[in-house]
Design an enzyme around this catalytic site. Structure first.
Site, short mmCIF file in Angstrom:
data_model
loop_
_atom_site.label_atom_id
_atom_site.label_comp_id
_atom_site.label_asym_id
_atom_site.label_seq_id
_atom_site.Cartn_x
_atom_site.Cartn_y
_atom_site.Cartn_z
N LYS A 95 0.94 -1.13 -0.07
CA LYS A 95 0.06 -0.02 0.00
C LYS A 95 0.87 1.12 -0.02
CE LYS A 95 -3.96 -2.27 2.35
NZ LYS A 95 -4.57 -2.20 3.66
N ASN B 90 -1.69 -0.47 7.09
CA ASN B 90 -0.94 -1.42 7.50
C ASN B 90 -0.14 -2.24 6.44
OD1 ASN B 90 -3.19 -2.22 5.97
ND2 ASN B 90 -4.06 -3.49 7.56
N TYR C 46 -12.24 -3.95 -3.13
CA TYR C 46 -12.89 -4.31 -1.66
C TYR C 46 -14.39 -4.91 -1.80
CZ TYR C 46 -8.46 -2.91 0.58
OH TYR C 46 -7.38 -2.72 0.90
N HIS D 145 -2.03 -5.25 1.32
CA HIS D 145 -2.95 -6.05 1.30
C HIS D 145 -2.70 -7.52 1.00
CE1 HIS D 145 -6.84 -7.56 -0.10
NE2 HIS D 145 -6.23 -7.96 -1.19
N GLU E 270 -9.41 -11.23 -7.34
CA GLU E 270 -8.59 -10.07 -7.21
C GLU E 270 -7.28 -9.99 -8.29
OE1 GLU E 270 -9.00 -9.18 -2.35
OE2 GLU E 270 -7.17 -9.79 -3.13
P1 GDP Z 1 -7.36 -7.40 5.52
O1 GDP Z 1 -7.89 -8.47 4.48
O2 GDP Z 1 -6.34 -7.81 6.62
O3 GDP Z 1 -6.47 -6.18 4.99
O4 GDP Z 1 -8.60 -6.56 6.32
P2 GDP Z 1 -10.19 -6.25 5.73
O5 GDP Z 1 -10.26 -6.61 4.32
O6 GDP Z 1 -11.00 -6.52 6.98
O7 GDP Z 1 -9.96 -4.60 5.56
C1 GDP Z 1 -9.31 -3.95 4.31
C2 GDP Z 1 -8.58 -2.83 4.93
O8 GDP Z 1 -9.54 -1.73 5.64
C3 GDP Z 1 -7.54 -3.08 6.10
O9 GDP Z 1 -6.56 -3.69 5.72
C4 GDP Z 1 -7.36 -1.69 6.84
O10 GDP Z 1 -6.53 -1.01 5.95
C5 GDP Z 1 -8.81 -1.06 6.66
N1 GDP Z 1 -9.62 -1.30 7.86
C6 GDP Z 1 -10.26 -2.66 8.13
N2 GDP Z 1 -11.00 -2.41 9.19
C7 GDP Z 1 -11.04 -1.35 9.63
C8 GDP Z 1 -11.30 -0.36 10.66
O11 GDP Z 1 -11.89 -1.05 11.59
N3 GDP Z 1 -11.14 1.00 10.88
C9 GDP Z 1 -10.37 1.55 9.70
N4 GDP Z 1 -10.05 2.79 10.23
N5 GDP Z 1 -9.79 0.83 8.86
C10 GDP Z 1 -10.02 -0.34 8.65
MG MG Z 2 -9.28 -8.30 3.22
#
Ligand code: GDP
Ligand code: MG
Length: 202
Positions: free
Chosen positions: A15, A157, A55, A160, A171
């Protein structure tokens, strides 16, 4: 014919924060050293549309991500921003579009046995505050849901990584044309996958 384990593929994105923190090489070397093979690679500035589509490729993502976030607040004894998962996700998605289009990202496809799970393990859990030590997110970032949500932005973080083989297939097709992905053999593949480790002695 059923695909061999070694043909599993997963999508990884470094990212914008990862690129800005000069972690491209570190990230690549962590997936390389476990034995995975890089089969696709590009440096791009994504559009907001591409990020939103990325997403929401999984129709469940909005609900699941909202529930995961609400649970993480409750597990810490905190009150979530909303009890409605979809409301929580709408905010997250808005933040993600801003975050992911803020600079160049590196999009990669990695191939190898259990590629999806191995990459998720090396990458670590979504929230850097709680991701394991030794993972990319645990070692290189200190962000939290609470801090990101208070500032109305995405959790930064660094990476992805696809969450399942089905998510990975969707994806990969979203970011790459078929002809941008290369099929080739690495010398080490024999040691990792061949039934007999022949050819070591002259
Ligand atoms: P991943 O698969 O571990 O990347 O997580 P997810 O698919 O659940 O979420 C996608 C991305 O959205 C994450 O990598 C974070 O950058 C962001 N994100 C997810 N959950 C949160 C949240 O509760 N708060 C905020 N501010 N960002 C979030
Ligand atoms: Mg995810």
């Amino acid at each position: 014919m059923k695909k061999h384990h070694k043909d599993e593929r997963t999508l990884v994105i470094v990212k914008p924060d990862g690129v800005q923190r000069s972690l491209i090489g570190e990230v690549i070397s962590r997936y390389e050293r476990v034995g995975l093979k890089l089969v696709g690679l590009k440096l791009v500035v994504p559009t907001e549309d591409r990020v939103e589509q990325h997403y929401t490729l999984d129709p469940q993502w909005r609900r699941v991500t909202g529930e995961k976030t609400i649970k993480s607040y409750k597990d810490k004894g905190l009150t979530p921003p909303s009890e409605d998962p979809l409301e929580v996700t709408a905010k997250i998605l808005k933040g993600l579009k801003k975050y992911m289009t803020s600079g160049p990202v590196v999009v990669m496809v990695w191939e190898g046995a259990h590629a999806v799970k191995i990459v998720r393990k090396i990458t670590g859990g979504t929230e850097p505050l709680t991701s394991d030590v030794g993972t990319i997110r645990g070692d290189f970032v200190l962000d939290s849901y609470q801090m990101a949500d208070a500032d109305g932005r995405s959790v930064r973080n660094v990476i992805h990584a696809s969450g399942s083989p089905e998510e990975a297939d969707a994806e990969i097709a979203h970011w790459f044309d078929k002809n941008e992905l290369l099929k080739y053999r690495l010398i080490q593949d024999g040691v990792l996958y061949d039934v007999n480790m022949d050819g070591i002695f002259e």
